[in-house]
Design an enzyme around this catalytic site. Structure first.
Site, PDB file in Angstrom:
ATOM      1  N   GLU A 234     -10.923  11.606   3.390  1.00 54.27           N
ATOM      2  CA  GLU A 234      -9.956  11.688   4.494  1.00 54.27           C
ATOM      3  C   GLU A 234     -10.523  10.841   5.617  1.00 54.27           C
ATOM      4  O   GLU A 234     -11.501  11.215   6.266  1.00 54.27           O
ATOM      5  CB  GLU A 234      -9.749  13.142   4.937  1.00 54.27           C
ATOM      6  CG  GLU A 234      -8.539  13.322   5.830  1.00 54.27           C
ATOM      7  CD  GLU A 234      -8.877  13.398   7.307  1.00 54.27           C
ATOM      8  OE1 GLU A 234      -8.775  12.327   7.975  1.00 54.27           O
ATOM      9  OE2 GLU A 234      -9.238  14.475   7.783  1.00 54.27           O
ATOM     10  N   CYS A 268      -7.986  12.513  13.819  1.00 56.62           N
ATOM     11  CA  CYS A 268      -7.376  11.552  12.895  1.00 56.62           C
ATOM     12  C   CYS A 268      -5.867  11.736  12.835  1.00 56.62           C
ATOM     13  O   CYS A 268      -5.126  10.771  12.638  1.00 56.62           O
ATOM     14  CB  CYS A 268      -7.969  11.712  11.502  1.00 56.62           C
ATOM     15  SG  CYS A 268      -9.727  11.319  11.401  1.00 56.62           S
TER      16      CYS A 268
END
Length: 461
Positions: A234, A268
């Site tokens: 990720e 993020c």
């Protein structure tokens, strides 16, 4: 980078740690292998009991660990406490659902007969020790979303946390020990980045998961690929936030502020690129900019603070360079844009308009409270701008037109589409991205199965 707690609110180094020696790393790898042999055979009910106990302890520790997180990486303390509560929720969710998510599966009877079998089942078996390379921005949550499903699946965890959150990292190891997990089931490795390759190549380590930067993901994926080991990555995100004329503009603008500055803008999945239809661009921009300008920046230990410091001096320098490059190439600063005087690594909530593709900030992730505004003539242009990014983590769409929703869901290049709301992670929903945002999924059943040996068991007639 030293392993140390450095308070980003004032730059003071509070505590430093020695990295593990080679002998200590070997001891921990051996302990992980030994723990796995026992943990893999424990019943789901026992694993669930231990994970529920860990959740209870985390809730009891919520105030203290919240302050530790804030001291180490600067998020407002009220957000740190909320992160701890979210982790407890996720642990309980996996404790309650793992047995069902990993239950044996029975293929269709016709397919079983066609194979010549009397009986076939698909079983999910644990892999072994899993290495987790985790970031500082959500120092509890990013670990728990790996650890809870891994432990419930029968795996054991080895945590290499970011070097600026060592106290949080050590707390996590202690938390699982206090909850009753056997020695070696979850261990924190206080090591530098250079030690990761050797650990990942060790035959006792079966897989790895990483949340972090593109370079870190590339490094781990390269080693794991060479060693033929499973990885989940990720990585970064530069999520679009699209606003169409039918949207509730007031609500969209208010939510946009939170979506951009959550965790001091260092997320993020924070919305970063605000793509607004020309018919509502001026109204949205006025309200969004006013909301960003009204935020209180200050001491993250203050309950009234909205935005604290960035986690490091380098992080602030990198963000400032992106803003300066944009301004030099024609961007308009609607608010913020200048670092304040005084101690700490603060940067003000900033809104930039008139963004063009030749600006670095158009292609690179702005990891801090800086928003970029784009004007779109229609839905086609909005989709084109949204997809004109190397990243594809999540996306946000504001519209009350269902045909527009269908189009965005079909065409947006992202791992999630949030309609009339901001992106958030929940243990029941899969999380992950496409393109340079990584691969694989965390959370939900998809996440717990990532690190399982999916085994076909065939019985002849």
């Amino acid at each position: 980078m030293p392993i140390a707690t450095v308070n980003p609110a004032n730059g003071e180094t509070l505590r430093t740690y020695e990295a593990l020696s080679g002998a200590e790393i070997e001891h921990r790898l051996a302990a992980a292998e030994s723990a796995f042999r026992a943990h893999r055979t424990t019943p789901f009910a026992e694993r669930a009991r231990l994970l529920h106990r860990a959740a209870d302890l985390l809730e009891e520790d919520q105030q203290d660990i919240g302050r530790v997180m804030t001291t180490e990486m600067g998020k407002p303390v009220k957000q740190a406490r909320a992160e701890a509560a979210k982790c407890a929720k996720a642990m309980r969710w996996y404790a309650d659902h793992a047995a069902g998510l990993l239950a044996d599966e029975e293929p269709d009877d016709g397919d079983v007969k066609d194979s010549g079998a009397a009986h076939v089942r698909v079983r999910y078996r644990p892999l072994g020790p899993v290495l987790a390379v985790m970031p500082w921005n959500f120092p509890l949550w990013q670990v728990i979303r790996f650890a809870a499903p891994a432990l419930m699946a029968g795996n054991v965890g080895l945590l290499k946390h970011a070097s600026n959150v060592p106290q949080t990292a050590l707390y996590l190891e202690d938390l699982f020990r206090r909850a009753g997990f056997a020695e070696g089931c979850f261990q924190t490795l206080l090591i530098g980045s250079r030690e990761v390759e050797g650990i990942l190549r060790d035959e006792r380590v079966k897989a790895a998961t990483l949340t972090g930067s593109e370079p870190a993901g590339q490094a781990v994926a390269s080693v794991a690929g060479d060693a033929i080991k499973k990885t989940v990555l990720e990585l970064g995100g530069s999520d679009p936030y699209v606003v169409m004329p039918s949207a509730d503009i007031d609500r969209a603008a208010r939510t946009a502020v939170t979506a951009r500055v959550q965790n001091n803008g260092q997320s993020c999945i924070a919305a970063k690129r605000f793509i607004v239809h020309t018919d509502v661009f001026d109204t949205f921009t006025e309200r969004f900019t006013a909301g960003m300008r009204a935020l209180k920046v200050g001491d993250p230990m203050d309950e009234d603070t909205d935005v604290g410091p960035l986690s490091s001096e380098q992080g602030r320098d990198d963000l400032e360079e992106l803003v300066e490059d944009a301004v030099e190439n024609g961007a308009t600063v609607l608010c913020g844009g200048e670092r304040p005087d005084g101690p700490g690594w603060y940067y003000p909530p900033t809104v930039l308009a008139d963004i063009t593709p030749d600006m670095r900030i158009h292609r690179e992730e702005a990891f801090g409270p800086v928003a970029t505004l784009y004007r779109a003539a229609d839905l086609d242009e909005a989709v084109a701008i949204a997809n004109d990014s190397p990243f594809g983590l999540s996306s946000n769409v504001w519209t009350r037109d269902e045909s527009e929703v269908d189009r965005f869901v079909l065409d947006l290049e992202a791992g999630a589409v949030y309609v009339n709301g901001m992106t958030a992670s929940h243990p029941a929903f899969p999380f992950g991205g496409v393109k340079r945002s990584g691969y694989g999924r965390e959370l939900a059943g998809h996440g717990i199965r990532e690190f399982c040996n999916i085994t076909t068991v065939w019985h002849g007639a």
